[in-house]
Design an enzyme around this catalytic site. Structure first.
Site, PDB file in Angstrom:
ATOM      1  N   CYS A 101       0.832  -1.203   0.000  1.00  0.00           N
ATOM      2  CA  CYS A 101       0.000   0.000   0.000  1.00  0.00           C
ATOM      3  C   CYS A 101       0.873   1.262   0.000  1.00  0.00           C
ATOM      4  O   CYS A 101       1.462   1.570  -1.028  1.00  0.00           O
ATOM      5  CB  CYS A 101      -1.012  -0.015   1.137  1.00  0.00           C
ATOM      6  SG  CYS A 101      -2.362   1.187   0.875  1.00  0.00           S
ATOM      7  N   HIS A 138      -3.856  -5.006   0.595  1.00  0.00           N
ATOM      8  CA  HIS A 138      -3.360  -5.336   1.938  1.00  0.00           C
ATOM      9  C   HIS A 138      -3.509  -6.830   2.247  1.00  0.00           C
ATOM     10  O   HIS A 138      -4.503  -7.238   2.858  1.00  0.00           O
ATOM     11  CB  HIS A 138      -4.144  -4.552   2.995  1.00  0.00           C
ATOM     12  CG  HIS A 138      -3.786  -3.112   3.107  1.00  0.00           C
ATOM     13  ND1 HIS A 138      -2.680  -2.670   3.797  1.00  0.00           N
ATOM     14  CD2 HIS A 138      -4.388  -2.007   2.610  1.00  0.00           C
ATOM     15  CE1 HIS A 138      -2.630  -1.338   3.740  1.00  0.00           C
ATOM     16  NE2 HIS A 138      -3.652  -0.918   3.021  1.00  0.00           N
ATOM     17  N   GLU A 192      -2.114  -8.278   4.524  1.00  0.00           N
ATOM     18  CA  GLU A 192      -2.042  -8.406   5.984  1.00  0.00           C
ATOM     19  C   GLU A 192      -3.369  -8.084   6.662  1.00  0.00           C
ATOM     20  O   GLU A 192      -3.511  -8.294   7.874  1.00  0.00           O
ATOM     21  CB  GLU A 192      -0.919  -7.514   6.536  1.00  0.00           C
ATOM     22  CG  GLU A 192      -1.244  -6.035   6.679  1.00  0.00           C
ATOM     23  CD  GLU A 192      -1.161  -5.232   5.382  1.00  0.00           C
ATOM     24  OE1 GLU A 192      -1.055  -3.996   5.480  1.00  0.00           O
ATOM     25  OE2 GLU A 192      -1.215  -5.828   4.287  1.00  0.00           O
TER      26      GLU A 192
END
Length: 227
Positions: free
Chosen positions: A94, A172, A174
């Site tokens: 990002c 993302h 994560e």
């Protein structure tokens, strides 16, 4: 393998006791790949001594814009260029994706097409990959020499690779869906258009490919360290 996490922002204060900070999300994402981690809060001007302080680097997301005037931006760009020149492998996610592109000659801006929030699908070299996104800024011009490896109609430069040295992803991997929903609740209201938040909540239980991209990130870092 020792991975240095360059933390360029912090998770919302209200979420951090439960979720940990952004660096914690990446440590959980990349668990099982025989990595050990050290985090430098570069957003707070805590920088490593040099690019060889770790065997590979990971740059996190941030609420800040890569083009904004913050003290950590210029030294981080220098660090990125130094790591690239030294062939120390790096992954950016990002904001990390954006700051790498900017540091190496690309262009980042607040995208005229608006926000991407929640589950998005990408054409990843002919394969459909679903990941959670949270961004309005994006790379609108990739640097010379960067190869686009993922895109969709909203984000032309959704993942870039710079030879065997740097891999970056706009979305993302994560973020699980619970984290993305809470981020919408804490940072989205009054900022992100309500219809996008509603749409994100409607698809939050659909499958995402975080584990797949985590494996690719790990393989990239490990291969780069062996090169």
């Amino acid at each position: 393998m020792h991975i240095g996490i360059l933390q360029t922002g912090h998770a919302p204060d209200a979420m951090r006791p439960d979720t940990g900070d952004y660096a914690d999300l990446f440590q959980r994402l990349l668990g099982g790949h025989d990595f050990d981690f050290t985090t430098w809060d570069v957003v707070d001007m805590q920088f490593p001594d040099g690019v060889h302080a770790a065997q590979g680097w990971l740059i996190t997301g941030s609420k800040h814009g890569a083009y904004e005037d913050h003290p950590f931006i210029a030294p981080l760009e220098t660090f990125i260029r130094d790591a690239y020149a030294a062939a120390v492998p790096m992954v950016g996610i990002c904001f990390g994706h954006q700051i790498v592109a900017q540091a190496l000659g690309g262009r980042v801006e607040k995208f005229a097409g608006g926000w991407a929030v929640g589950r998005q699908t990408y054409d990843w070299q002919g394969e459909t990959v679903a990941l959670n996104a949270w961004h309005q800024d994006q790379v609108v011009e990739a640097p010379e020499g960067a190869q686009v490896i993922a895109s969709n109609a909203h984000c032309a430069n959704a993942a870039l690779v710079y030879g065997d040295r740097i891999l970056t992803v706009q979305a993302h991997p994560e973020f699980d869906s619970a984290f993305t929903r809470r981020l919408g609740d804490t940072r989205g209201e009054g900022v992100v258009p309500p219809d996008l938040l509603t749409q994100a909540r409607m698809t939050e239980h659909d499958p995402i490919d975080n584990a797949l991209i985590a494996d690719r990130m790990a393989q990239f870092l490990q291969a780069g360290a062996r090169a």
